[in-house]
Design a protein around this motif. Structure first.
Motif, PDB file in Angstrom:
ATOM      1  N   GLY A 426       0.724  -1.412   0.014  1.00  0.00           N
ATOM      2  CA  GLY A 426       0.026   0.198   0.049  1.00  0.00           C
ATOM      3  C   GLY A 426       0.821   1.287  -0.119  1.00  0.00           C
ATOM      4  N   MET A 427       0.332   2.308   0.696  1.00  0.00           N
ATOM      5  CA  MET A 427       0.828   3.507   0.494  1.00  0.00           C
ATOM      6  C   MET A 427       1.678   3.887   1.798  1.00  0.00           C
ATOM      7  N   CYS A 428       1.377   3.541   2.835  1.00  0.00           N
ATOM      8  CA  CYS A 428       1.980   4.084   4.073  1.00  0.00           C
ATOM      9  C   CYS A 428       1.799   2.925   5.306  1.00  0.00           C
ATOM     10  N   GLU A 429       2.644   2.173   5.640  1.00  0.00           N
ATOM     11  CA  GLU A 429       2.604   1.369   6.781  1.00  0.00           C
ATOM     12  C   GLU A 429       1.348   0.476   6.808  1.00  0.00           C
ATOM     13  N   GLY A 430       1.308   0.018   5.720  1.00  0.00           N
ATOM     14  CA  GLY A 430       0.099  -1.044   5.474  1.00  0.00           C
ATOM     15  C   GLY A 430      -1.332  -0.578   5.338  1.00  0.00           C
ATOM     16  N   HIS A 431      -1.209   0.793   4.909  1.00  0.00           N
ATOM     17  CA  HIS A 431      -2.589   1.383   4.620  1.00  0.00           C
ATOM     18  C   HIS A 431      -2.575   1.941   3.150  1.00  0.00           C
ATOM     19  N   ASP A 432      -4.082   1.918   2.438  1.00  0.00           N
ATOM     20  CA  ASP A 432      -3.852   2.427   1.182  1.00  0.00           C
ATOM     21  C   ASP A 432      -5.159   2.923   0.982  1.00  0.00           C
ATOM     22  N   GLY A 433      -5.464   3.770  -0.166  1.00  0.00           N
ATOM     23  CA  GLY A 433      -6.545   4.328  -0.405  1.00  0.00           C
ATOM     24  C   GLY A 433      -6.948   5.623   0.067  1.00  0.00           C
ATOM     25  N   LEU A 434      -6.293   6.619  -0.427  1.00  0.00           N
ATOM     26  CA  LEU A 434      -6.551   7.872   0.105  1.00  0.00           C
ATOM     27  C   LEU A 434      -7.814   8.493  -0.385  1.00  0.00           C
ATOM     28  N   LEU A 435      -8.647   9.357   0.311  1.00  0.00           N
ATOM     29  CA  LEU A 435      -9.798   9.695  -0.024  1.00  0.00           C
ATOM     30  C   LEU A 435     -10.097  11.167   0.276  1.00  0.00           C
ATOM     31  N   THR A 436     -10.344  11.882  -0.564  1.00  0.00           N
ATOM     32  CA  THR A 436     -10.670  13.441  -0.323  1.00  0.00           C
ATOM     33  C   THR A 436     -11.806  13.901  -1.087  1.00  0.00           C
ATOM     34  N   GLY A 437     -12.850  14.028  -0.550  1.00  0.00           N
ATOM     35  CA  GLY A 437     -14.133  14.447  -1.288  1.00  0.00           C
ATOM     36  C   GLY A 437     -14.620  13.205  -1.788  1.00  0.00           C
ATOM     37  N   ASN A 438     -14.587  13.226  -3.150  1.00  0.00           N
ATOM     38  CA  ASN A 438     -15.268  12.014  -3.862  1.00  0.00           C
ATOM     39  C   ASN A 438     -14.023  11.479  -4.730  1.00  0.00           C
ATOM     40  N   THR A 439     -12.850  11.889  -4.405  1.00  0.00           N
ATOM     41  CA  THR A 439     -11.431  11.474  -5.238  1.00  0.00           C
ATOM     42  C   THR A 439     -10.921  10.331  -4.415  1.00  0.00           C
ATOM     43  N   PHE A 440     -10.853   9.201  -4.947  1.00  0.00           N
ATOM     44  CA  PHE A 440     -10.169   7.943  -4.482  1.00  0.00           C
ATOM     45  C   PHE A 440      -9.076   7.665  -5.235  1.00  0.00           C
ATOM     46  N   ALA A 441      -7.972   7.130  -4.511  1.00  0.00           N
ATOM     47  CA  ALA A 441      -6.582   6.859  -4.915  1.00  0.00           C
ATOM     48  C   ALA A 441      -5.844   5.736  -4.173  1.00  0.00           C
ATOM     49  N   ALA A 442      -5.264   4.940  -5.046  1.00  0.00           N
ATOM     50  CA  ALA A 442      -4.587   3.611  -4.256  1.00  0.00           C
ATOM     51  C   ALA A 442      -3.497   3.157  -5.320  1.00  0.00           C
ATOM     52  N   TYR A 443      -2.442   2.595  -4.582  1.00  0.00           N
ATOM     53  CA  TYR A 443      -1.496   1.757  -5.418  1.00  0.00           C
ATOM     54  C   TYR A 443      -2.146   0.511  -5.756  1.00  0.00           C
ATOM     55  N   THR A 444      -3.372  -0.049  -5.108  1.00  0.00           N
ATOM     56  CA  THR A 444      -3.900  -1.481  -5.318  1.00  0.00           C
ATOM     57  C   THR A 444      -4.821  -1.172  -6.889  1.00  0.00           C
ATOM     58  N   HIS A 445      -4.426  -2.104  -7.471  1.00  0.00           N
ATOM     59  CA  HIS A 445      -5.109  -2.423  -8.943  1.00  0.00           C
ATOM     60  C   HIS A 445      -6.234  -3.193  -8.604  1.00  0.00           C
ATOM     61  N   ILE A 446      -7.416  -3.026  -9.036  1.00  0.00           N
ATOM     62  CA  ILE A 446      -8.418  -4.133  -8.943  1.00  0.00           C
ATOM     63  C   ILE A 446      -8.924  -4.461 -10.303  1.00  0.00           C
ATOM     64  N   HIS A 447      -9.350  -5.814 -10.569  1.00  0.00           N
ATOM     65  CA  HIS A 447     -10.200  -6.161 -11.688  1.00  0.00           C
ATOM     66  C   HIS A 447     -11.777  -6.143 -11.407  1.00  0.00           C
ATOM     67  N   ALA A 448     -12.466  -5.465 -12.282  1.00  0.00           N
ATOM     68  CA  ALA A 448     -13.703  -5.220 -12.229  1.00  0.00           C
ATOM     69  C   ALA A 448     -14.644  -6.433 -12.179  1.00  0.00           C
ATOM     70  N   GLU A 449     -14.080  -7.786 -12.360  1.00  0.00           N
ATOM     71  CA  GLU A 449     -14.948  -8.878 -12.471  1.00  0.00           C
ATOM     72  C   GLU A 449     -14.701  -9.609 -11.049  1.00  0.00           C
ATOM     73  N   GLY A 450     -13.603  -9.053 -10.448  1.00  0.00           N
ATOM     74  CA  GLY A 450     -13.281  -9.594  -8.927  1.00  0.00           C
ATOM     75  C   GLY A 450     -13.917  -8.504  -8.123  1.00  0.00           C
ATOM     76  N   ALA A 451     -14.479  -7.187  -8.232  1.00  0.00           N
ATOM     77  CA  ALA A 451     -14.989  -6.419  -7.621  1.00  0.00           C
ATOM     78  C   ALA A 451     -16.249  -5.752  -8.137  1.00  0.00           C
ATOM     79  N   PRO A 452     -17.244  -6.676  -8.276  1.00  0.00           N
ATOM     80  CA  PRO A 452     -18.422  -6.426  -9.263  1.00  0.00           C
ATOM     81  C   PRO A 452     -19.495  -5.187  -8.559  1.00  0.00           C
ATOM     82  N   HIS A 453     -18.932  -4.769  -7.479  1.00  0.00           N
ATOM     83  CA  HIS A 453     -19.665  -3.507  -7.044  1.00  0.00           C
ATOM     84  C   HIS A 453     -19.134  -2.202  -7.519  1.00  0.00           C
ATOM     85  N   TRP A 454     -17.775  -2.319  -7.831  1.00  0.00           N
ATOM     86  CA  TRP A 454     -17.114  -1.109  -8.138  1.00  0.00           C
ATOM     87  C   TRP A 454     -17.691  -0.153  -9.448  1.00  0.00           C
TER      88      TRP A 454
END
Length: 471
Positions: A426-454
């Protein structure tokens, strides 16, 4: 829609990374496509660059198949869906044939081959060996029950005498047919760098390279036997497949997808999932200062922002545009390279270049990987894209790491992150996915078929933004 389950298919796999499977797979795909076959390429594992080259070789998008990223029930149906109009499906493995996440070989190329009941052709680096090649092939053939080792292609052979002994040894002593004997190539036709093969977007002679590989394969590999092996694969179970995506309606929210030399790492299924969820997709660039259409969402994938860092910094118009869109509440989703662009700055070889400035941190490019491999991320904070409590199966591959902001303020604390890494960096000490307002960013890549909610969540957020924007 019911699937016609007769799918000629073949897995090309190596004993290790660097065995030559990508060169062989590219040559096979290009040669078969040039012969008039409809070739559908697949890449096992989380890989964007090899998949892009495979798509160019075959003349259609490659699909990534991975037992870790995709649910077990979806992987075979995705294969059936994407191969239904093909004469042959060519699946390139990754790493060594039996190399997986653990000692049991889970999520390996061999596991994928068994799941698809596909014959396997082994690419063997025969440098400075003859009879030992037969011992290796015999070991592979008997190592795991259920694996259909159908043939061998020996790579980096030294000359006619060497090839003759290698062929006779493997066929006589291991009982596996040799389908090809590739010579040593003095220069790698596709140079590599810190994240693998150089991208096709940075090669001016893509077609010449692929045509050269096709000529090499035609001369040294029995393509007719390869096709016959693929056609010998048994029928797959009949599965229900999703219908094609419907055209977007007149009120469809517009999601911009950054596609340029800086950011271009996307699984085609991720874009398709957004379309299925009701979005209209437009391509935009963070390198070109030209105006963008009105957007209701923005997707910044991974890529190589470090190779375009000066141009990104010089394009102040787009940097300010993205920062303003984020401040307006536009739903923005960024992965890896996209996250690096959203930071205050990107440090490359001791020089820090200004980026979009959405997040009060900088990233710095390192000489070695800072995150590499499969990841598991638990969603621990509400956000527009991933429900809290969800466990995301993803992957990360980045040479950059986070550091303090330009004003030397410290990195955000755990409360700023939406993801807790159960596997990965992740980004920092085992954490990932920064959020500010409606902007989300992460080092983690996902595949839409494995995260059908996304995709439905992303499009729903874009609809809400569109409603506000329009009235």
């Amino acid at each position: 829609m019911r699937a016609v389950n007769d799918r000629p298919r073949l897995v090309l796999a190596g004993l290790s990374g660097g065995a030559g499977k990508t060169i062989l797979t590219l040559g096979v795909c290009r040669a078969l496509a040039a012969a008039g076959l409809r070739v559908r390429p697949f890449k096992k594992g989380p890989d964007y660059i090899d998949a892009a080259w495979l798509g160019l070789a075959a003349g259609c998008d490659a699909t990534n198949l991975d037992p870790f990223l995709l649910p077990a029930e979806r992987l075979p149906s995705l294969f059936l869906e994407k191969s239904q109009d093909a004469d042959i499906a060519v699946i390139e493995g990754n790493r060594g044939l039996f190399d997986g996440m653990d000692v049991a070989g889970s999520c390996s190329t061999a596991a994928l081959a068994r799941q698809l009941d596909a014959p396997v052709v082994l690419i063997l680096d025969a440098t400075k060996m003859t009879r030992t090649a037969a011992a290796l092939v015999a070991g592979v053939a008997g190592f795991e029950p259920g694996l259909r080792l159908a043939g061998v292609v020996a790579n980096r052979t030294a000359g006619p005498r060497h090839r003759a002994i290698v062929r006779e040894s493997i066929e006589t002593l291991a009982g596996v047919p040799v389908l090809g004997l590739l010579p040593k190539i003095s220069d790698n036709p596709i140079p590599e760098r810190h994240m693998g093969l150089v991208s096709n977007r940075e090669h001016a002679a893509v077609d010449a390279i692929l045509d050269g590989l096709a000529a090499l394969v035609r001369e040294h590999v029995d393509l007719d036997r390869l096709v016959a092996l693929a056609q010998s694969a048994p029928p797959l179970p009949d599965l229900e497949l999703p219908p094609p995506p419907a055209p977007p309606g007149p009120d469809a929210p517009v999601i911009g997808v950054v596609r340029d030399a800086a950011l271009w790492f996307y699984y085609p299924e991720n874009i398709e999932a957004l379309t299925r969820a009701g979005a209209r997709i437009v391509s935009v660039s963070i390198l070109d200062p030209a105006p963008w259409p009105d957007l209701d969402g923005l997707y910044l994938g991974g890529g190589f922002p470090e190779t375009q860092v000066a141009a990104l910094a010089d394009n102040r118009v787009v940097r300010e545009r993205v920062r303003a869109l984020s401040a307006s509440g536009l739903p923005i989703y960024a992965e890896c390279g996209g996250f690096m662009y959203l930071c205050q700055g990107l440090e490359v070889r001791g020089v820090t270049y200004p980026m979009a400035g959405v997040y009060p941190i900088t990233t710095t490019l390192c000489a070695r990987p800072q995150g590499l491999g499969y990841s598991l991320a638990r969603v621990v904070r509400d956000n527009p894209f991933h429900p809290a409590g969800t466990l995301l199966h993803g992957h990360e591959f980045h040479y950059s790491r986070c550091q303090a902001a330009l004003d030397c303020s410290p990195l955000p604390g755990p409360e700023a992150f939406t993801l807790a890494m159960e596997r990965g960096v992740g980004m920092c000490e085992g954490h990932d996915g920064l959020l500010t307002g409606n902007t989300f960013a992460a080092y983690t890549h996902i595949h839409a078929e494995g995260a059908p909610h996304w995709a439905p969540n992303f499009v729903a957020a874009a609809r809400r933004y569109a409603a506000r924007r329009r009235g």
